[in-house]
Scaffold this motif. Structure first.
Motif, short mmCIF file in Angstrom:
data_model
loop_
_atom_site.label_atom_id
_atom_site.label_comp_id
_atom_site.label_asym_id
_atom_site.label_seq_id
_atom_site.Cartn_x
_atom_site.Cartn_y
_atom_site.Cartn_z
N ILE A 44 3.16 5.92 -2.86
CA ILE A 44 4.46 6.59 -3.68
C ILE A 44 4.35 6.75 -4.93
N SER A 45 4.11 5.55 -5.59
CA SER A 45 3.93 5.50 -7.01
C SER A 45 2.96 6.36 -7.55
N MET B 124 -0.72 4.60 -16.31
CA MET B 124 -0.14 3.77 -15.19
C MET B 124 -0.70 3.74 -13.90
N HIS B 125 -1.39 4.61 -13.42
CA HIS B 125 -2.11 4.69 -12.24
C HIS B 125 -3.36 3.73 -12.28
N LEU C 42 2.18 9.21 -6.03
CA LEU C 42 2.66 10.49 -5.78
C LEU C 42 3.70 11.01 -7.02
N ILE C 43 4.47 10.05 -7.51
CA ILE C 43 5.56 10.23 -8.33
C ILE C 43 4.86 10.64 -9.59
N LEU C 44 4.01 9.74 -10.28
CA LEU C 44 3.15 9.95 -11.29
C LEU C 44 2.50 11.25 -11.55
N TYR C 45 1.82 11.32 -10.21
CA TYR C 45 1.21 12.88 -10.18
C TYR C 45 1.85 14.03 -10.37
N LEU C 46 2.98 14.09 -9.38
CA LEU C 46 3.80 15.58 -9.47
C LEU C 46 4.42 15.35 -10.80
N SER C 47 5.09 14.39 -11.35
CA SER C 47 5.74 14.09 -12.72
C SER C 47 4.80 14.93 -13.68
N ALA D 256 0.77 -1.18 0.01
CA ALA D 256 0.05 -0.12 0.00
C ALA D 256 0.77 1.31 -0.04
N ILE D 257 1.96 1.18 0.86
CA ILE D 257 2.74 2.34 0.91
C ILE D 257 3.60 2.62 -0.55
N LYS D 258 3.93 1.51 -1.02
CA LYS D 258 4.64 1.39 -2.49
C LYS D 258 3.67 2.07 -3.42
#
Length: 321
Positions: free
Chosen positions: A237-238, A279-280, A240-245, A232-234
Motif C-alpha cells: 500500500i505504501s 522512501m521506497h 502504491l501511494i508513493l508511486y501514484l503520488s 507485506a500488505i502495508k
C-alpha cells in the motif's frame, strides 16, 4: 536568488536525495556482493540490483540539477538541457519498469492459481526476468531519446528563480516542447503504472485472504506469521501511494514549469516526486529479511565501535548465514 519557498523545497529534496543515495547504494552493494560470493542470484535480487542502480543514477541527475540551480546556470544551454532531460527520462522510466517487474514477480510467486497461462508464467518467470529487464531498457530508450530533438524555450534561472525564455531555442515554443515532454512521460509511465496497480491489488487481495485464513486457524499459525502478511500488505500500500503520488506530482511539475509558473505547486511537486525513489528504497530494506539483517549487522558494528565493545556472536553468525 531563488524564491524562499523553492529554496526550502530544494533543501528537502536534497535530504531525500541523500537518503536515496544511501538506501539504493546499500541495496545494490549487498546484492552484488552476495552475487559475487555465491556465483548466482535470484530473480528478485537481480531486479533489485537493476532497480536500485537506476534509482542511484536518478538521484545523481537530481543532485546535478540542484547543483546547477545554486551554483551554475549550466542548463541555460539547450543542448545541455536536452541531454540531461533524456538521461533523466531514461533512468526514471527504467526504474518504474524495474519496480513493476519486482511486484509482478512477487504476484506470480505468491498468488495460487490454476489458470494454465499463469502456471506457465510461474514456471518460466525466472528465465523471463533477464529479458524483461532488457526489454525495459529498450522501451525506456524509445520513450526518452526523442527528447534530444526537442528544444525547450524556457528554463529556471538560478540567479532570479524565474522561468525565462531560452534565446537559443528556435525549433518550437515552450507549449509544444512541454506537450511533447508530458506525452513522452505519460507514454513511458502508463503501462508500468497499470501493471503495478493491477499486480499490487492482486497481491493485497491474496495476502489479505491468506491472513484471514490464518486467523481462523490461530492455533496453527502464530501471531508473528500473521504480522508478516500484515506488514507485506502495508508495504505494498505504501508503494502504491508513493508511486501514484509521484506520477501525479511529476505531471503537475511539468505543467507548472511550462505554463503557470506557480512556485508553490513546483515546490510541493518537487518534494513529492523525489520522495518515491528515496522512501521506497527504505521500504524495500525493511521488508527484505536479508537486507534488514545486513543493515542490523552494520548498525550493531557501528554501535559497538562507538562503545568499544565486540559485536554479539549470535547476530554475527545469523548475518553470515
Amino acid at each position: 536568488m531563488l524564491p524562499p519557498l523553492l529554496i526550502v523545497s530544494i533543501s528537502i529534496v536534497a535530504v531525500e536525495v541523500v537518503v536515496g543515495f544511501i538506501g539504493n547504494g546499500f541495496i545494490t552493494t549487498v546484492n552484488i556482493i552476495n552475487w559475487i560470493k555465491s556465483k548466482k542470484t535470484s530473480s528478485a535480487d537481480m531486479i533489485l540490483i537493476f532497480l536500485s542502480t537506476s534509482r542511484f543514477i536518478l538521484q545523481a541527475t537530481v543532485l546535478m540539477h540542484i547543483h546547477s540551480l545554486y551554483f551554475a546556470d549550466v542548463f541555460k544551454w539547450a543542448s545541455v538541457y536536452k541531454d540531461f532531460a533524456a538521461v533523466w527520462m531514461f533512468v526514471n522510466h527504467s526504474s518504474l519498469w524495474f519496480s513493476t517487474w519486482l511486484y509482478v514477480l512477487y504476484c506470480v510467486k505468491i498468488i495460487n492459481t490454476t489458470h494454465w497461462l499463469l502456471l506457465q508464467i510461474k514456471c518460466r518467470i525466472a528465465g523471463m526476468v533477464p529479458w524483461l529487464l532488457l526489454g525495459s531498457l529498450v522501451i525506456s530508450s524509445v520513450t526518452s531519446l526523442p527528447l534530444l530533438w526537442i528544444t525547450p524555450n524556457t528554463y529556471l534561472c538560478s540567479s532570479t528563480g524565474n522561468w525565462r525564455e531560452n534565446s537559443t531555442a528556435d525549433i518550437m515554443d515552450w507549449d509544444s516542447s512541454s506537450l511533447y515532454l508530458l506525452l513522452l512521460y505519460f507514454v513511458g509511465c502508463f503501462f508500468p503504472l497499470v501493471l503495478s496497480v493491477v499486480t499490487s491489488a492482486l497481491l493485497i487481495t491474496s495476502l489479505w485472504k491468506h491472513r484471514k485464513a490464518m486467523q481462523c486457524y490461530a492455533e496453527t499459525f502464530t501471531d508473528a506469521m500473521i504480522d508478516v502478511h500484515l506488514n507485506a500488505i502495508k508495504s505494498i500500500i505504501s508503494f502504491l501511494i508513493l508511486y501514484l503520488s509521484s506520477f501525479v506530482a511529476q505531471i503537475l511539475l511539468i505543467l507548472s514549469t511550462s505554463q503557470s509558473k506557480d512556485v508553490v505547486k513546483v515546490a510541493v511537486s518537487l518534494v513529492v516526486v523525489e520522495a518515491y525513489p528515496s522512501m521506497h528504497s527504505i521500504i524495500l530494506i525493511i521488508v527484505n529479511s536479508k537486507l534488514k539483517l545486513v543493515f542490523r549487522k552494520i548498525c550493531l558494528h557501528f554501535k559497538c565501535h562507538l562503545e568499544c565493545k565486540p559485536p554479539s556472536p549470535r547476530l554475527e553468525r545469523n548475518s553470515l548465514q
